[in-house]
Scaffold this active site. Sequence first.
Site, PDB file in Angstrom:
ATOM      1  N   GLU A 195       0.892  -1.316   0.138  1.00 37.72           N
ATOM      2  CA  GLU A 195      -0.040   0.070  -0.046  1.00 37.72           C
ATOM      3  C   GLU A 195       0.905   1.217  -0.003  1.00 37.72           C
ATOM      4  O   GLU A 195       1.856   1.287   0.539  1.00 37.72           O
ATOM      5  CB  GLU A 195      -1.158   0.012   1.113  1.00 37.72           C
ATOM      6  CG  GLU A 195      -0.121   0.051   2.574  1.00 37.72           C
ATOM      7  CD  GLU A 195      -0.817   1.416   3.328  1.00 37.72           C
ATOM      8  OE1 GLU A 195      -1.247   2.422   2.601  1.00 37.72           O
ATOM      9  OE2 GLU A 195      -1.041   1.377   4.493  1.00 37.72           O
ATOM     10  N   HIS A 370      -1.463   4.444   8.748  1.00 40.53           N
ATOM     11  CA  HIS A 370      -0.571   3.991   7.238  1.00 40.53           C
ATOM     12  C   HIS A 370       0.699   4.300   7.614  1.00 40.53           C
ATOM     13  O   HIS A 370       1.110   5.669   8.217  1.00 40.53           O
ATOM     14  CB  HIS A 370      -1.083   4.677   6.069  1.00 40.53           C
ATOM     15  CG  HIS A 370      -2.431   4.298   5.977  1.00 40.53           C
ATOM     16  ND1 HIS A 370      -2.891   3.297   5.031  1.00 40.53           N
ATOM     17  CD2 HIS A 370      -3.732   4.959   6.078  1.00 40.53           C
ATOM     18  CE1 HIS A 370      -4.321   3.152   5.011  1.00 40.53           C
ATOM     19  NE2 HIS A 370      -4.713   4.317   5.554  1.00 40.53           N
TER      20      HIS A 370
END
Lengths: 557, 557
Positions: A195, A370
Amino acid sequence: MNPAKNKLLIAALGGVNEIGKNMYMIQYGEDIVVIDCGSKFPDESLPGIDLIVPDISYLLENQEHVKALIVTHGHEDHIGGIPYFLKQLNIPVYGARLTIELIKMKLKEHGLLRDAQLHIIDVNSTVSTGAIQATFFTTIHSIPDCLGVCFQTPEGNVVHTGDFKFDMSPVKGPFPDLHRMAEIGMKGVKILLSESTNAERPGFTPTERNVGEQILEAFVKAEKQVFISTFASNVNRVQQIIDAAMETGRKLVLLGRSMVNVVTISKELGYLDFPDDLLISPDETERYPSEKIAVLCTGSQGEPMAALSRLASSKHPYIEILPGDTVIIAAGAIPGNERNLGQVINNLCVLGARVIYKSGSAAGMHVSGHGSQEELKLMLTLMKPEYLIPVHGEARMLYQHKQLAESVGIPPENVLIINNGDTVQVESGGVSIGSKIPAGNSLVDGLMIGDIGNIVLRDRRHLSSDGMLIIVTTLSKSEGHMVASPEVISRGFVFVKDSEELMGQIQDIVNSTMTELSESQTTQWSLIKQTLKDHVGKFIYQQTKRRPMILPIIIEI
Amino acid sequence: MNPAKNKLLIAALGGVNEIGKNMYMIQYGEDIVVIDCGSKFPDESLPGIDLIVPDISYLLENQEHVKALIVTHGHEDHIGGIPYFLKQLNIPVYGARLTIELIKMKLKEHGLLRDAQLHIIDVNSTVSTGAIQATFFTTIHSIPDCLGVCFQTPEGNVVHTGDFKFDMSPVKGPFPDLHRMAEIGMKGVKILLSESTNAERPGFTPTERNVGEQILEAFVKAEKQVFISTFASNVNRVQQIIDAAMETGRKLVLLGRSMVNVVTISKELGYLDFPDDLLISPDETERYPSEKIAVLCTGSQGEPMAALSRLASSKHPYIEILPGDTVIIAAGAIPGNERNLGQVINNLCVLGARVIYKSGSAAGMHVSGHGSQEELKLMLTLMKPEYLIPVHGEARMLYQHKQLAESVGIPPENVLIINNGDTVQVESGGVSIGSKIPAGNSLVDGLMIGDIGNIVLRDRRHLSSDGMLIIVTTLSKSEGHMVASPEVISRGFVFVKDSEELMGQIQDIVNSTMTELSESQTTQWSLIKQTLKDHVGKFIYQQTKRRPMILPIIIEI
């Protein structure tokens, strides 16, 4: 159409060159496994659209081969499209416990729960589907129960990271499983899909624990009621808020449907830990002094219908924000929500509340879920992939991720930046870009799903910018002349009462155009319509610089 | 209506509880002076609206008393409403040299230049209008020629800061005039109106010089073409870009109308300094190697029609961005523009450019033009006002500014947080909130200005979300029965070819409803229309969960 005979095929059906609606697939021969099925919200270029989900026509074409949907975690951009997917293709779904519970809630709303094939897995499970075997590893993100996936295929291992950060001191276990990741890397990773959300952010994302410390400090300092809003699914943050309430002797009120639901489920599953008498209902607050009350609510993105927004507009029946109260926004604004959230904060300030908020990464009351650049590099270093496909990000993030990969020694030609619908194929060890498969936006508009149609959307945009003008004329079937004088009706163009002169002039032009046309004995409807459009449109533009949609209607009597 | 006899009246006609369309007024007895007249862009809640300017009805009602418009600087949120103002009330306008030149450009476009009464002032000027005398002081902002204003009135001094930062090492003179500000403070300030844009930002805004150093470094490192985009009006930043081009031996191409205009004017006025042979036209670039070319362009906010956006989409006839080129975004995204700018950066990455950008305050390629908390405190400390009215900001910024004022010793009750249209009155030294005057949004839609009307906007929103359905029925004038079968026409609802079944069902419902109505011998048009709306609307909602606008039209033959 089955382009994957004796070869491995990897594709994104959603999630690259965008944030949202993640959906990836991996195919070997006749076996297809799907990873995630998310949704995203439309921007203003899609008026009236409720939701965007991935176009799954490739999967429908090959439906006998689609063996499983593996879901990495329970966020909307990974599960939001599942009801629309299962409605069309009811395949087995695999996910960790909380993930499956959140999917259940969603399927229940759509009346799809009874027939769904849901399977709870954990990090030690294996999902086997013919040629493809999936094993898992633990990652840490802003929701519990996140999994990365390692697919063993005849062409080597393909790893999908899911969403991750390396929070080495998570609020509650598990810890990020570096050993298993290292082990996978040791065995060899042909292709890594990793990601890219925070690929633009230098450094290392701070631990979630920092947020807990800040929250506790704010609770200690607060002299009256405390209101705090965060993402319901960030269960570890919710636990830290619960801890702060308990430590400062406050009762806790939950506001907002998703907050109540997620807290209830998470407590049942053991993800949250608190005594039953901590929670009180909104109408019980009057029994307690203000310094004994904390309210945990939805609406941290300024969503107009959510609890925080309603509190900020003094619209709640039992609970009121009063001068001296503390309001904490324990979240960052997701791009696109800045204006709504800013407006809610404005309203809270006007009520006299002390508002603790901060946009951007400097916020003590929020850390990202993240990983930042150093964490993406850590993942690349652990996995040592031969090839990287950066996923889960807009183009600029994918390109930054590519630079990070180069910096850890992956050759630039081995970083494949793809579009949704591109396929990456592996055949006898060779990796190349294959033919395209269908991929794109499926639009949900009310109960209708699919291609709402460019014409419909163009019309909506046109109508919204300048409104419309309808001209109804009646023609005699036998003789071709007008039976009654034309009617002109306007909506969204001008307010007729304020613009009688303009509307009168338009009526005159319509009348004279029809007289002209009738003298020329035109019976071609398309010509009549076009002439009306041209004459009226030109006049309106001259007078107002606007271009409403002009819609001539001919009624034949 | 003249509420200011023998007293001083201060009001915001725009600019508080919002960013944009600044307009303030100060009145003593029969003398009114206006400060600034800005515009702002509408958000998506105002579909089709081009521009928002202040409602000036109070000034029109008192037009014989409005003596002057004083403009602090040349940004759109301070000058954008001037053409619409002067069209209705042609009073003398005072501003510094560059400010007046930018106003001239604007008035020319509107064909208003010939009759305008424009007066160039400088920091040593005095503008006298009966009871009110205005003097000025130099401030530094992201455009040259910024002025703060001190109004001497029989009720004491009122100071309006304009927009400011304290850049003590500006790229080009003048320096911020702390001595004059201190002098004004020494003489006594009754009320200070101070801008609040960065009241949420701790610290001190960095000097513009920092940006120049970063730009030069990027130019030195660049191996091929350099593209750089910034605000055309930031003349000092443009000078630093010019300096970097010259220092690295590059020719400079200007792209974008406002960039060409502002650079031309600024050079004429002596605000920019460069040799004539520095500039080349776009079609001359092919004569130079790529490392000798720099392009300075508009579009730093990702505006879809601006130069950078067109370059990013490879739509320029002569100039192309190629792999290895450097693109610098020397600007921060103004809230609301993040998505457009992000998309432009995505496109640039796909072209293979090295894009240097950064959102937020950490950006080396951009510093704010507005002072941060320590600078707002410095202004308050220099001016020592008895009362503060925080202006130029949304509510949360005004409340933060209030806290800053308290921290420098201004009693909280002397900080007046007002709305647009509130008046602050000073009478015999006493300060109080007076009666309200009209203030609000005047909407510009094509050539029409004023109240576009809530109904029109509501219709546009409705049309944009679900489209519309028009039902035309014809009734015989004499007998009241239908002459022809009803027609159903749809726009923005469904694409008819894809929805023949649904449209057929709707047609059936219309037919049966009309038959029913005709049997009941109803001749009341409103009842016929309402019944059609109800029946069709209910059916459509059941089938699709959408609510298009339903518009029954009855034609009498």
